[in-house]
Design an enzyme around this catalytic site. Sequence first.
Site, PDB file in Angstrom:
ATOM      1  N   ASP A 173     -77.795 -24.814 -62.664  1.00 41.23           N
ATOM      2  CA  ASP A 173     -78.581 -24.525 -61.454  1.00 41.23           C
ATOM      3  C   ASP A 173     -79.066 -23.087 -61.398  1.00 41.23           C
ATOM      4  OD1 ASP A 173     -75.909 -23.747 -61.195  1.00 41.23           O
ATOM      5  OD2 ASP A 173     -75.844 -24.155 -59.041  1.00 41.23           O
ATOM      6  N   HIS A 174     -78.447 -22.202 -62.160  1.00 38.70           N
ATOM      7  CA  HIS A 174     -78.796 -20.765 -62.204  1.00 38.70           C
ATOM      8  C   HIS A 174     -77.784 -20.116 -63.139  1.00 38.70           C
ATOM      9  CE1 HIS A 174     -75.190 -20.104 -59.850  1.00 38.70           C
ATOM     10  NE2 HIS A 174     -75.603 -21.083 -59.069  1.00 38.70           N
ATOM     11  N   ASP A 230     -69.687 -20.686 -62.815  1.00 40.41           N
ATOM     12  CA  ASP A 230     -70.081 -19.974 -61.600  1.00 40.41           C
ATOM     13  C   ASP A 230     -68.888 -19.408 -60.843  1.00 40.41           C
ATOM     14  OD1 ASP A 230     -72.120 -19.287 -59.547  1.00 40.41           O
ATOM     15  OD2 ASP A 230     -70.762 -20.504 -58.345  1.00 40.41           O
ATOM     16  N   ARG A 279     -65.872 -11.953 -47.347  1.00 38.05           N
ATOM     17  CA  ARG A 279     -66.415 -13.301 -47.173  1.00 38.05           C
ATOM     18  C   ARG A 279     -65.570 -14.380 -47.816  1.00 38.05           C
ATOM     19  NH1 ARG A 279     -71.511 -14.141 -51.061  1.00 38.05           N
ATOM     20  NH2 ARG A 279     -70.739 -16.253 -50.916  1.00 38.05           N
ATOM     21  N   HIS A 284     -77.343 -16.213 -48.858  1.00 35.83           N
ATOM     22  CA  HIS A 284     -76.948 -16.814 -47.579  1.00 35.83           C
ATOM     23  C   HIS A 284     -77.623 -16.116 -46.404  1.00 35.83           C
ATOM     24  CE1 HIS A 284     -73.499 -19.210 -49.169  1.00 35.83           C
ATOM     25  NE2 HIS A 284     -73.500 -18.269 -50.099  1.00 35.83           N
ATOM     26  N   ARG A 312     -78.262 -20.084 -45.081  1.00 33.43           N
ATOM     27  CA  ARG A 312     -77.744 -21.162 -45.942  1.00 33.43           C
ATOM     28  C   ARG A 312     -76.572 -21.872 -45.266  1.00 33.43           C
ATOM     29  NH1 ARG A 312     -76.059 -20.676 -52.340  1.00 33.43           N
ATOM     30  NH2 ARG A 312     -74.108 -21.805 -52.111  1.00 33.43           N
ATOM     31  N   GLY A 313     -76.513 -23.187 -45.461  1.00 34.70           N
ATOM     32  CA  GLY A 313     -75.615 -24.000 -44.657  1.00 34.70           C
ATOM     33  C   GLY A 313     -74.199 -24.211 -45.157  1.00 34.70           C
ATOM     34  N   ASP A 314     -73.976 -24.248 -46.473  1.00 35.50           N
ATOM     35  CA  ASP A 314     -72.664 -24.726 -46.934  1.00 35.50           C
ATOM     36  C   ASP A 314     -71.512 -23.928 -46.347  1.00 35.50           C
ATOM     37  OD1 ASP A 314     -73.432 -22.542 -48.542  1.00 35.50           O
ATOM     38  OD2 ASP A 314     -72.570 -23.348 -50.391  1.00 35.50           O
ATOM     39  N   ARG A 315     -71.662 -22.612 -46.325  1.00 38.71           N
ATOM     40  CA  ARG A 315     -70.567 -21.771 -45.834  1.00 38.71           C
ATOM     41  C   ARG A 315     -70.727 -21.423 -44.351  1.00 38.71           C
ATOM     42  NH1 ARG A 315     -67.372 -20.164 -50.040  1.00 38.71           N
ATOM     43  NH2 ARG A 315     -68.268 -20.071 -52.136  1.00 38.71           N
ATOM     44  N   HIS A 325     -68.042 -15.457 -60.626  1.00 42.58           N
ATOM     45  CA  HIS A 325     -68.047 -14.663 -59.395  1.00 42.58           C
ATOM     46  C   HIS A 325     -66.827 -13.754 -59.268  1.00 42.58           C
ATOM     47  CE1 HIS A 325     -71.570 -16.001 -57.238  1.00 42.58           C
ATOM     48  NE2 HIS A 325     -71.243 -17.279 -57.312  1.00 42.58           N
ATOM     49  N   ARG A 347     -66.308 -23.304 -47.591  1.00 39.07           N
ATOM     50  CA  ARG A 347     -67.260 -24.414 -47.612  1.00 39.07           C
ATOM     51  C   ARG A 347     -66.578 -25.721 -48.002  1.00 39.07           C
ATOM     52  NH1 ARG A 347     -70.962 -22.379 -52.547  1.00 39.07           N
ATOM     53  NH2 ARG A 347     -69.404 -22.314 -54.169  1.00 39.07           N
ATOM     54  N   HIS A 354     -75.049 -13.873 -59.407  1.00 42.82           N
ATOM     55  CA  HIS A 354     -75.866 -14.708 -60.297  1.00 42.82           C
ATOM     56  C   HIS A 354     -76.830 -13.834 -61.091  1.00 42.82           C
ATOM     57  CE1 HIS A 354     -75.354 -18.245 -57.249  1.00 42.82           C
ATOM     58  NE2 HIS A 354     -74.239 -17.917 -57.862  1.00 42.82           N
ATOM     59  N   ASP A 407     -72.615 -25.356 -63.554  1.00 43.60           N
ATOM     60  CA  ASP A 407     -72.954 -24.350 -62.538  1.00 43.60           C
ATOM     61  C   ASP A 407     -72.776 -22.948 -63.121  1.00 43.60           C
ATOM     62  OD1 ASP A 407     -73.097 -22.936 -59.929  1.00 43.60           O
ATOM     63  OD2 ASP A 407     -72.855 -24.967 -59.132  1.00 43.60           O
ATOM     64  N   LYS A 460     -67.782 -27.582 -55.325  1.00 46.57           N
ATOM     65  CA  LYS A 460     -69.176 -27.896 -55.630  1.00 46.57           C
ATOM     66  C   LYS A 460     -69.546 -29.318 -55.214  1.00 46.57           C
ATOM     67  CE  LYS A 460     -69.909 -23.914 -57.723  1.00 46.57           C
ATOM     68  NZ  LYS A 460     -70.895 -22.910 -57.282  1.00 46.57           N
ATOM     69  N   SER A 496     -77.017 -21.893 -55.807  1.00 49.65           N
ATOM     70  CA  SER A 496     -76.682 -23.324 -55.856  1.00 49.65           C
ATOM     71  C   SER A 496     -77.516 -24.153 -54.900  1.00 49.65           C
ATOM     72  CB  SER A 496     -75.209 -23.530 -55.490  1.00 49.65           C
ATOM     73  OG  SER A 496     -74.379 -23.125 -56.528  1.00 49.65           O
ATOM     74  N   ARG A 548     -70.368 -10.397 -53.766  1.00 46.45           N
ATOM     75  CA  ARG A 548     -70.412 -11.621 -54.572  1.00 46.45           C
ATOM     76  C   ARG A 548     -71.858 -11.924 -54.971  1.00 46.45           C
ATOM     77  NH1 ARG A 548     -66.711 -15.909 -55.126  1.00 46.45           N
ATOM     78  NH2 ARG A 548     -67.599 -17.988 -55.253  1.00 46.45           N
ATOM     79  N   ASP A 549     -72.782 -11.673 -54.051  1.00 42.51           N
ATOM     80  CA  ASP A 549     -74.201 -11.797 -54.377  1.00 42.51           C
ATOM     81  C   ASP A 549     -74.811 -10.413 -54.614  1.00 42.51           C
ATOM     82  OD1 ASP A 549     -73.989 -14.549 -53.924  1.00 42.51           O
ATOM     83  OD2 ASP A 549     -74.386 -14.303 -51.790  1.00 42.51           O
TER      84      ASP A 549
HETATM   85  O1  LIG Z   1     -71.590 -18.936 -51.955  1.00 49.11           O
HETATM   86  C1  LIG Z   1     -71.347 -18.430 -53.046  1.00 49.11           C
HETATM   87  O2  LIG Z   1     -70.301 -18.656 -53.662  1.00 49.11           O
HETATM   88  C2  LIG Z   1     -72.328 -17.448 -53.622  1.00 49.11           C
HETATM   89  O3  LIG Z   1     -72.910 -16.696 -52.589  1.00 49.11           O
HETATM   90  C3  LIG Z   1     -73.431 -18.130 -54.339  1.00 49.11           C
HETATM   91  O4  LIG Z   1     -72.935 -19.040 -55.272  1.00 49.11           O
HETATM   92  P1  LIG Z   1     -73.539 -20.514 -55.388  1.00 49.11           P
HETATM   93  O5  LIG Z   1     -74.991 -20.410 -54.992  1.00 49.11           O
HETATM   94  O6  LIG Z   1     -73.380 -20.852 -56.841  1.00 49.11           O
HETATM   95  O7  LIG Z   1     -72.757 -21.376 -54.492  1.00 49.11           O
HETATM   96 MN   LIG Z   2     -74.406 -22.646 -58.425  1.00 49.88          MN
HETATM   97 MN   LIG Z   3     -72.443 -18.974 -57.447  1.00 43.76          MN
END
Ligand SMILES: O=C(O)[C@H](O)COP(=O)(O)O
Ligand SMILES: [Mn+2]
Ligand SMILES: [Mn+2]
Length: 545
Positions: free
Chosen positions: A458-459, A417, A197, A131, A276-279, A421, A204, A489, A21, A351, A72, A161-162
């Site tokens: 992934d990036h 990653d 954040r 996000h 975006r869903g994860d967080r 960050h 997440r 990123h 990552d 992750k 990600s 962070r972004d």
């Molecule tokens: O959620 C995060 O940590 C960042 O905004 C993006 O990082 P990720 O896409 O690698 O999770």
């Molecule tokens: Mn990633």
């Molecule tokens: Mn990241």
Amino acid sequence: MLKKLDSFAGVAGPLVVVVMDGYGLPENPVGSAIAEARQPNLDRLFASSPHIRLRAHGTAVGMPSDDDMGNSEVGHNAIGAGQVYAQGAALVANAIAEGTIWAGQAWQEIVGAARSGVLHFIGLFSDGNVHSHIDHLRAMVERAKAEGVKTVRIHVLLDGRDVPETSALDYVVPFEAFLAGISDAGFDARIASGGGRQNITMDRYDANWPMVERGWRTHVLGEGPQFASASAAVEALRAQYPGTIDQDLPPFVIAADGKPLGSIEDGDAVVFFNFRGDRALEITRAFVEADFDKFDRVRHPRVTYAGMLQYDGDLHLPERFLVPPPAIRDTSGEWFSKAGITQFACSETQKFGHVTYFWNGNRSGKFDGETYLEVPSDVVPFEQRPWMKAAEIADAMVAAIASGQYKVLRCNFANGDMVGHTGNFRAATMAVEAVDLALGRVLKAVEAAGGVALITADHGNADEMFELDKKSKQPARNADGSFKAKTAHTLNPVPLILFNASGDARLGLRQTADAGLSNIAATVANLLGFDKHPAWDESLLTLGE
Ligand SMILES: O=C(O)[C@H](O)COP(=O)(O)O
Ligand SMILES: [Mn+2]
Ligand SMILES: [Mn+2]
């Protein structure tokens, strides 16, 4: 069913996909933790194994434009699904441009509730487009006013962070001016609370629920240190905690005469405006679950709640959402499962959902024959533990490969990653070195099993640890001469390396002009001796032609 190839029976041993990552290929070695790190295993791979470069940003992963970095979600979606879908950032922008968002039942229900209560927006307050995007928020505030909503309260999660690490006021100050300008005798829109954040709300994968609890107390209960405005809060907190970057700033509440401006009450409407869903899933659960037990909510207001998107298609979380998510279908996980292939997925908590939920198209369910293993992440600032759980993930992968139980295995090493960050260069080089060490062990196991590994990312992230001056491409400097740390990123391509211990010397990779992450699924299928699913982008495998 996936068809068998006539030309190739597939490798006999296991097939391992390793996602490093945040490991991009730097354009400029200056300020790159990838160029600086000691990485003997990767050096050997780049010297002696077939490898190509893959596009991992912009339209190649479904982002609105090639100025958008990868992330990600879109990266793992593309790898897992073998296809590129218009992603949340693009879908929301289109729904606003075409007005379909306003016609939808969810927006109508939100506005209906908000006409007699307060309309709250909670989300990541920047234009990072990973996000969320602040332009989406602005459009919704304008529309709410046009549709007769009287009171809007915004709960801002500061980014850093972004986007650049101390850029919060670049967003807060103009937005406060926008809100002041749009407010009048019949419409009152203000920022009500906020915080970094990585400090509140946006945890997440169940890594740190106390973060979400702090967010709840801030946004919903209106508890916390009080300030007259968000810009005043950011300035005061920076002075109180020198060196703290935006993502880590503590929570704050905006108040007048000691009373919070925007606690969340029965009858209000709440929009979580991240796409975006994860967080977004944990705070969503806190709002919508009747029998929620992750922390004591103290008060659970009865609100009309909507997500910008539906964040989990299997759990239907949340039920109300403003824009339909990409309908990701026919993922490699699903079709390998249908072909009877056993699959193993492993990462550490930070992750874990990337190699399960994102990989399978934002679904938390599991396909037959899939086994998941989560290594619990530490809850620490990762610059203090740049090795993270790379060794433990390698242990798990080595054991899973050696067990002979799995034909296809995938893992994600978070280090490049997560440490990238933090903006800490020295820690980021250690992060890359930890991944290299772990990768070496995984490859030994692949070798012993006569298998093949595809090593990719992934990036980018650790590949550029300083902001680069747009013209000179050299690291930009702060007023005091120090380099400007970059936490976001990058737009750089990522590697795809073929480590071949199968005994079949014909296997190679072809570099095409538009080779991207979405070509990996078909490449894996071919390596297994199957034709790709018709929906998947082309394979990059060559057989000695
Ligand atoms: O959620 C995060 O940590 C960042 O905004 C993006 O990082 P990720 O896409 O690698 O999770
Ligand atoms: Mn990633
Ligand atoms: Mn990241």
